[in-house]
Each structure stands twice: as structure tokens, then as C-alpha cells.
Design a protein around this motif. Sequence first.
Motif, short mmCIF file in Angstrom:
data_model
loop_
_atom_site.label_atom_id
_atom_site.label_comp_id
_atom_site.label_asym_id
_atom_site.label_seq_id
_atom_site.Cartn_x
_atom_site.Cartn_y
_atom_site.Cartn_z
N UNK A 295 45.65 47.30 36.34
CA UNK A 295 45.96 47.28 37.86
C UNK A 295 45.90 46.15 38.56
N UNK A 296 44.36 45.57 38.32
CA UNK A 296 44.12 44.28 38.70
C UNK A 296 44.92 43.06 38.56
N UNK A 299 48.11 43.45 40.50
CA UNK A 299 48.22 43.34 42.00
C UNK A 299 47.66 41.99 42.28
N UNK A 300 47.44 40.74 41.39
CA UNK A 300 47.13 39.79 41.70
C UNK A 300 48.46 39.00 42.45
N UNK A 301 49.69 39.84 42.07
CA UNK A 301 50.74 39.45 42.75
C UNK A 301 51.14 39.90 44.07
N UNK A 302 51.38 39.00 45.02
CA UNK A 302 51.85 39.74 46.17
C UNK A 302 53.10 40.37 46.06
N UNK A 303 53.43 41.52 46.95
CA UNK A 303 54.56 42.21 46.78
C UNK A 303 54.38 43.24 45.66
N UNK A 304 53.37 43.36 45.03
CA UNK A 304 53.34 44.26 43.67
C UNK A 304 53.34 45.85 44.12
N UNK A 305 52.98 46.06 45.49
CA UNK A 305 52.80 47.12 45.96
C UNK A 305 54.27 48.01 45.95
N UNK A 308 54.12 48.93 41.86
CA UNK A 308 52.98 49.84 41.44
C UNK A 308 52.55 50.85 42.37
N UNK A 309 53.08 52.27 42.02
CA UNK A 309 52.90 53.37 43.26
C UNK A 309 51.58 53.93 43.08
N UNK A 310 50.82 53.82 42.08
CA UNK A 310 49.57 54.27 41.73
C UNK A 310 48.84 53.97 40.53
N UNK A 311 47.48 53.64 40.72
CA UNK A 311 46.62 53.41 39.52
C UNK A 311 45.61 54.54 39.44
N UNK A 353 52.72 60.73 40.27
CA UNK A 353 53.11 59.55 41.34
C UNK A 353 54.59 59.35 41.71
N UNK B 291 43.04 46.27 44.47
CA UNK B 291 44.10 46.75 43.39
C UNK B 291 43.18 47.02 42.05
N UNK B 315 47.37 51.51 46.14
CA UNK B 315 47.95 50.45 47.04
C UNK B 315 49.29 50.78 48.04
N UNK B 400 45.28 34.40 48.42
CA UNK B 400 45.30 35.97 47.86
C UNK B 400 43.95 36.15 47.01
#
Lengths: 437, 437
Positions: A295-296, A299-305, A308-311, A353, B291, B315, B400
Motif C-alpha cells: 500500500x505504501x 500511495x507514493x504516487x499522487x492520484x492512487x486513491x 486503491x479502494x482499500x488496504x 471493498x 497509505x 485512502x 509528497x
Amino acid sequence: MATLHAARIISSGNEILQGLYPDTNAQRFSRILLESGFRVISHAVAPDDASELRGILTHALGGCSLVVVNGGLGPTEDDVNREVIAQVTGRSLVFDERSATMMRKRFHARGIEMPERNLKQAYVPEGAIILHNHWGTAAGFLVPGSAEQPAVIALPGPPSECVPMLKRAIEKHFEELFPLRSIRYIHTLHLAMIPESTINERVAHLFNADPDSEVTLLAGRGHIRMRVISSAGDLEAARLRALRIAEEASSLIGADYIFAEGPENASLDETVLKIMQANGSTLSLAESCTGGWIAKRLTDFAGSSATLLAGFVTYSNESKTRELGVPAELIERCGAVSEEVVRAMAEGARRVSGSDYSVAVSGVAGPGGGSTEKPVGTVWFAVSGPEATHSLKLRFPGDRETVRMWSVNQSLDMLRRVLTGAPVTPEIPALIPPKPR
Amino acid sequence: MATLHAARIISSGNEILQGLYPDTNAQRFSRILLESGFRVISHAVAPDDASELRGILTHALGGCSLVVVNGGLGPTEDDVNREVIAQVTGRSLVFDERSATMMRKRFHARGIEMPERNLKQAYVPEGAIILHNHWGTAAGFLVPGSAEQPAVIALPGPPSECVPMLKRAIEKHFEELFPLRSIRYIHTLHLAMIPESTINERVAHLFNADPDSEVTLLAGRGHIRMRVISSAGDLEAARLRALRIAEEASSLIGADYIFAEGPENASLDETVLKIMQANGSTLSLAESCTGGWIAKRLTDFAGSSATLLAGFVTYSNESKTRELGVPAELIERCGAVSEEVVRAMAEGARRVSGSDYSVAVSGVAGPGGGSTEKPVGTVWFAVSGPEATHSLKLRFPGDRETVRMWSVNQSLDMLRRVLTGAPVTPEIPALIPPKPR
């Protein structure tokens, strides 16, 4: 065939000599110079001490066309680089009005009067080309070379200043200063989850096949970079030479191992994210031994939300049952590290999810928790999608961090294979093939 | 007061010169030598080329008592270090039977016959002390110094071999070879979530107070190491000198900022985990902008599963509602990055997982998503425990990755403060104080 000029790099810094951090500026400069057609033949780190620096710099002037020095251009007494470079190249220091004006403006913009001692930073060796600093205070300079002496570039220490300053100096001045530079083209293949030894077996002959190309492997845990550097008189010829080798390597190793190619930097996380963003598909994660690391990475990348619905970090058995609906009875019967449980985790994450795809990992990262049947390094993976749930067991060598890092990359690569329709069980079996049960 | 001998470090490696990685061996050796009473005055990286190495090594023999060379001891033609060192120190190479036997045994243990060319690795300069390699193949050696020449140590390149070999050589031989070494004691204070400028303001006078002590700050994002190195004739005197400075620093900065002290390596994650393990208390996490990174940091440690009951990477807004029971209406009304929502996330994680404590984070990591009211870098934190739920807003500078790393450390530090009864809102306000709403 054009020449490869030799270059040397000198960094100033007591902190590096005390072991507080490694000399990463030298690493950055090496890459930049390599791409610009230089052969870097030495690095040196000097203390903030004029006589030591003088010795190191004098020695460095031999056998090369360029010396790049960084650090030691500040306003304090410890900052001796401009004096020493002027001395060693036989020039006197002269005042540069434009540098002084730029510095004053920078201070004013921050609402501070410039201290008198900062004027020291506006002095440069006579006849040097001034390298203005648009990213910080201290200007750098370039002392052109002669038949007897290499060119010397002086840059400030902070990477956010010296890296763009070096790039700009190369763009603006190198064509004229180093007319015989050969042109290099770098093409990198990024390979996922393949042993270095397998690559060596399949493409050993490529490493020395072309005298104008250099092939290097940089191995990580689950991500190997194969870098091809080709030289020629012009860029197109260098590019074709590098691509020919890369294509041969790709067909010999197997194209499905290559998850990205071209640029130096690529990662499995970004590759997977881009595929999912392009498809508009969504993801959920059920992590046991990787503990949130997948997950980390995503989510390093902007817009991953949006992807990635849930971790779920379901490190304990109870949370596997509570969060993902894995039957307690199944965990009891098969163990948390089992095909049955990892599939139930993946399917549970997807169900809870509502994501299109899910990835689940459960393994023995160590150092404790291993058994004869499930030794440390045993990890089960599952990817669940609209069509099917795939599962796979691997066994990784190494300590806890190594096993976890392999597992993160394997999870992402397995998802990539499912998304791209590549075989989920790679042709080359495992890194360490698990013993049959 | 005893002398500080000067030392130089030389690494061999074309990969470093190509910028594939920085010279981390030099960093490791620097630390080890520093602790053993040496002043490291230069680093150099040489290519796999005899004439270049000869030049660099010859220059390095001046002005120091010890030169440590690593790499270039392998069996191939590129490995030129033993020949060059013998040549430069004026000795011939002689065959060492014990080294040859050890190498043969190592090969036999792996079921391989030793190739003839490996015998090259059993040659050492005449009169050198052999440094046997219990961790790999190539033996190292130590050429003792004289009035005219420093001692030279040659070690293989792999860190898993050269680091223990250097430590053992220091233990076994340095007492005799460098009798006048001063003894150094290193004491490190680990400070959480405090600006470097605040430390500088409060303890500036300590940096130069004692001529036999050196105080260095190494700043990370939320974790600053303050290293005190004191020299004296014996260990106890050096220790007392370092501790005196550390104690003064601690009382001037504020003891609640110090989360660990003594050893060089410490981390907020490990500190928090140890406190919770000692108390037998349990934890859950609700991570938005971080994240999964907090979960990853805690699960770096074996045995963390008993403490970390569950981690939620929520997220998306939907997952905050679905997984943690945060009312959709609340998110709609206050926004996901708000005090109300972060408190509901923390309380939800605690309720769902049944943990004693929980930590929640929600913020704008950037680069997009900022607004005038909630600019990029705005992050809300909550820690919920049996007694109360605490919340706090901070605003971090940077990109970020920087905002995320600050946020991970702030989450762990806030939990540490709750667990140890320290004020949750530190006396020194924020790193960048948020503008009043």
C-alpha cells in the motif's frame, strides 16, 4: 569514433568523512557525465581544509579533461574551494558584479540584509565562466582547460543547486569546450522477479559483444536493471546500437519479464498503477507479512486513491477473519500461511471493498516462525480478479527485510502479469524453488 | 591528550564511478575508524585499472598513518589491488599456504573444485599480517607502517566481508600498531519532531564548548540525531565528557523531545513498539495520506503482530465509512482532512479492532488537492486511547514524499507522547505553524 574524455569528481565535506552519509553528489554527477560522453575515472572526498584540498586537486589535474568539484563555496572560513581552485589553476580571484547583485536580490526577497561576508561568494578565478545559481546563493564557475590542464568546474554542495547547475553548464558550454565528445545513448531494461544468474546464463555473450557498448546489471530484490550504454558519433547511431542489444536481450530472456524499458528509473508500483489507471480498474490489498508495504508503495504516487479502494494490514489471524471474512476454521486447519487462506484473503478483500482486483500475501518473513514444512522465506501470493483467483507459492532467501521486499515486488509483478495476460507462473520457476510438499 | 591519527580510505569499483551506487563502504569504514580514534581525511574511488590506482594510492600515502583499501582482491585480471599495493609499499608478493587451504575448504564445502586462478588470492605482500576471511573467499592483509610510510590495509569489497574483517583487524592489531591512539566515545541523542533551527538556537554554545568534543546534527524529516564524540586518554573519561554535553543538551532542548539515546541507531517505530510490548498494549492504525507506511514501519520488526492488531489503509472516502464507520455525512460536511474525521477514524479503528490504542492520519500530501483553507502539507493526526482521543494539526513543507515521511514520524511520536504521558502538543509549536483558521 569520437573520444571519451576522462573526468574526475571531488566532493568537499567533513560530514561524509565522518560517515554521516555517503557521497551521493558524486553518484549524481557520475550519471550525468556518463550520459554526456565522459568516462569518470575517480572520485575523491576532501575535508574542509585548504592544504588537503590543494593536494587532492593538484593530483586530480593529471590524466583527465575535466574536474568537477562541489561544496566549499559558502561564506564561512571553512569554505576554501574558490581560493584553492584559483591557486591551483594559476589564476587570481576577481569580483563579479552580477553575482553580487543576484545574491543581494535573493536576500532582499527573504527580507534580510545580506551580511558583508557573503560578498566573498561573488569572487571567481579570472577568466572563468560564471555559472549563475538560480536555485540558491553561491554562484559556481568553470575554469576552461588548456593543453596542460583540464577544465575545472566548481559548484555549491546542495544537490538541489549543483545538479541543475551542472546540467545547464553542460548544455551551454560543453559543445564548445569538448568538441570531440562521443555521444552516448542509454537504454535500460527493467526485469521483474528473475534471478541474476538466469540473466547471465541467457545473455552472457551480449556483455562483450560490441566494443562500443557496455552492458551492466544492477540487481535489486525482484527488480533487476539491465543498462545498455552505446557510444557513436551521433545520437541516432548510438540509439540504434543500444536498441539492437536490448532487443536481443529481451527475446533471449523473455519479454514477459520486462515490465518497463527506456528510462533509467521505473518501478513495478508505478507500472501497475498506470495499467490500472488506463483500464479504469480498481484494487484492494490484503497484506500479512508485507505489513502495509505494498500500500505504501502504491500511495507514493499522487492520484492512487482512485485506484486503491482499500488496504488491509491483517497481520493477526483475528483481523484476517474480522476484516476479510476468512473463516477462523480455515486458518485453524490450514495455517495462516497457506494457499487456502491467501485465496480467501484475496477474495475477501475484493468482496468487502468492491474492487475489480485484489492482491493478498501471507508468509513467514522471519527470523522466527519457521517450521520444517514452512521454513522462513515461504510466502503465498494470490491475485483475485473478475475472471479467476490465481495463487502461487515462492520461497525467498535472506533476512526479514529481504523476504518482505521480494514479497512486495512479487505481489506487484503477479498483478501485472494478470493485468497484461502474461503467464502468472513464470517459465523460470522460483528464485529458490520450494521443496515439493 | 593522545593523538588522533589521520586515515584515508580508497574504494575500487567501476560501478561506483558509473554512478550505479554511492560509496557506502567508505561510509561504513569512516564510522568504524572514527570510533577507533582516527580522523578520516580523505576518501577516494579508483577504477579497476592498475595505473590509476597506483597514482591514487601513491598520493594517499602522504600525510596519514593508515590507508584502508577495499575491493580489487578477486581472482580476475581486473583485480589489481594486491599487485599495486605490494609495488607501492615496495614489497614482493609471497604465497600464503593457510589462505590457500582456507579457500580450498570453502570451495569443497560448496562441492566445487577450486579453479586454479583463485590461487592468485593467496598471495600477499612480504611481511604483511594476513587478515583471514571467515565470511568469504579473498583474504585481506595489513602492511605495517614505518616512519616514512603509513600502514596499508587491503580488504575485499563485499560489505558482509570487509566490515567484520576491519573490526577484527582493529581489535587484534591496532593496540600494537597505533599505541598513541586517543580513545573516543560516541553518544547520540535521538530527537523527534523538532526543527533543526530550534536545536541550534538552544544549544549553539555546545557546538564549540569543549575542544575535545565534537557535536554534529544529522537532520531527517522528524528525526534528528545529535551526535557527541568525545576524546580522552581512556574510555571512562571520554564517556563522562560526552555524557556531560548530552545531559546539558537534553535539559536545554527539553527531555520530552528525546525518544532514544546512546547508540547510533534508533527509530521512532522501534521505540513505540518496545513501549507497547512492555505494557502489553495493542494498536490499530487508520491511514489515509500515509497509505500504509506507518504499518510498514512497525511490521519491520519481528513480533510486531502481537501489538499491531489491524491496519486500515482508508485512502478513499468510501473506505473510511465502510471500514471505520466514519459517517459519510461527517466527511461531506467537514472534509476528509479535518479534526472531526481524523478523530472518527481513530475511534473507529479502535472500536473495530478492539485495540487499546489507535492512530489516525488524514492530510493533503500533494502535489494536488490543496486549497486556500487546507494547503498542501496540512495533516490532521489523532491518537485514541482508553482515556481520551487527542488530535492535532500540523503543516509540513516539501514534496509528497517529504510530507508523508514527516507525517509517519509525527504519528509515531504523538503515540509515544501519549504512551509516556508527555505533552501531546509539544511546547515548540509546529514545524510550520498552521495559519489560524
